[in-house]
Write an enzyme that holds these catalytic residues in place. Structure first.
Site, mmCIF file in Angstrom:
data_model
loop_
_atom_site.group_PDB
_atom_site.id
_atom_site.type_symbol
_atom_site.label_atom_id
_atom_site.label_comp_id
_atom_site.label_asym_id
_atom_site.label_seq_id
_atom_site.Cartn_x
_atom_site.Cartn_y
_atom_site.Cartn_z
ATOM 1 N N ASP A 157 11.351 0.596 0.228
ATOM 2 C CA ASP A 157 11.518 -0.183 1.450
ATOM 3 C C ASP A 157 12.455 -1.354 1.157
ATOM 4 O O ASP A 157 12.217 -2.120 0.211
ATOM 5 C CB ASP A 157 10.150 -0.690 1.904
ATOM 6 N N ASN A 165 19.818 -7.708 9.635
ATOM 7 C CA ASN A 165 20.425 -7.325 10.918
ATOM 8 C C ASN A 165 20.581 -8.525 11.846
ATOM 9 O O ASN A 165 21.617 -8.696 12.501
ATOM 10 C CB ASN A 165 19.579 -6.252 11.601
ATOM 11 N N HIS A 170 24.389 -5.616 12.888
ATOM 12 C CA HIS A 170 24.004 -4.242 12.521
ATOM 13 C C HIS A 170 25.063 -3.548 11.660
ATOM 14 O O HIS A 170 24.732 -2.627 10.917
ATOM 15 C CB HIS A 170 23.715 -3.433 13.783
ATOM 16 N N ASP A 174 24.035 -1.596 8.438
ATOM 17 C CA ASP A 174 24.381 -0.200 8.134
ATOM 18 C C ASP A 174 25.014 -0.081 6.755
ATOM 19 O O ASP A 174 24.741 0.871 6.011
ATOM 20 C CB ASP A 174 25.355 0.344 9.184
ATOM 21 N N GLU A 200 14.647 1.473 7.417
ATOM 22 C CA GLU A 200 14.998 1.025 6.065
ATOM 23 C C GLU A 200 14.029 1.564 5.023
ATOM 24 O O GLU A 200 13.963 1.063 3.898
ATOM 25 C CB GLU A 200 15.022 -0.505 6.009
#
Length: 263
Positions: A157, A165, A170, A174, A200
């Site tokens: 994780d 973010n 974003h 990414d 994630e």
């Protein structure tokens, strides 16, 4: 997978062209400049380059290996006759035609399988998607049940990913996902597997290992990620961390239990 499919597609085109030259040399008595040591090298190289466990055990791949071997033997006879200005026996040419037809059929079938398989991957990161990974886990569970084998499942994780973010946008988020998965994939073996489980969160299958060996893989990944510099235009991000959970795949238990345990 997509690269393998693209390479195989190119080889298929060359193979048909190569066979056309052989046919022309036999029937039209045209010149043939190839030498036996270079024949069929594309198919051979592609077959030898395959290292994915699922593909190595695939029926169509195994069939292609066999038909390729028969094709090579039959085409070598034809080429020897051409180079020695001899007439090839009809039986040799029939064998060549039959083996070539079977090989092309196997190549096309395998190409179709590969193109379908590419949809089993997360389009952003290239990690195996959830549905496909469940099938891989089920296969591994079956092997663990049948053999004296120990494999492990890790849950990974990315820490505080929502904050990334929210702070950087974003696009940077990414990029972090893509680069983290690259670290995962670069740190495991071809027999292992990496899946994007959701957002994630990721699952990493570490096969045929010891607890210490599996733990070493995760420590290596953790250290690499902490040292990675994530760059997006003028933005630079460092200090990303991941949390990991590790569990041994249990004999006779459902895969859902192992996933929950790792989580």
């Amino acid at each position: 997978i997509l690269k393998m499919a693209t390479d195989l597609q190119g080889i298929l085109v060359k193979q048909v062209s190569f066979f056309s030259q052989i046919t022309s040399a036999v029937f039209m008595k045209s010149s043939f400049k190839k030498i036996p040591t270079t024949m069929n090298v594309g198919i051979d190289a592609w077959i030898k380059s395959v290292n994915q466990r699922e593909l190595l055990n695939h029926n169509i791949y195994l069939a292609l290996k066999n038909t390729n071997a028969v094709y090579k033997a039959s085409i070598k006879k034809i080429i020897n006759c051409i180079e020695n200005s001899e007439v090839s026996p009809e039986s040799d040419y029939k064998m060549l035609m039959a083996s070539h037809e079977l090989m092309i059929k196997d190549v096309v079938s395998l190409l179709t399988e590969l193109m379908e398989t590419k949809f089993q991957f997360d389009p952003l990161t290239g990690a195996i998607n959830r549905g496909a990974f469940e099938k891989i886990l089920t296969m591994e569970q079956s092997e663990v049940d049948r053999k004296p084998k120990t494999s492990f499942l890790a849950f990974a994780d990315i820490d505080l990913f929502k904050k990334i973010n929210d702070t950087y946008g974003h696009d940077m988020g990414d990029l972090v996902l893509i680069d983290v998965v690259k670290v995962f994939m670069d740190s495991v073996r071809d027999t292992d597997a990496v899946s994007r489980w959701g957002g994630e969160e990721f699952l990493i299958l570490i096969t045929d290992s010891t607890l210490q060996g599996a733990n070493n893989v995760l420590v290596r990944i953790k250290n690499k990620i902490e040292k990675t510099i994530f760059e997006l235009g003028d933005e630079t991000l460092t200090g990303i961390t991941c949390s990991f959970g590790l569990t041994k795949i249990s004999k006779g238990s459902p895969i859902e239990k192992d996933i929950s345990s790792a989580d």
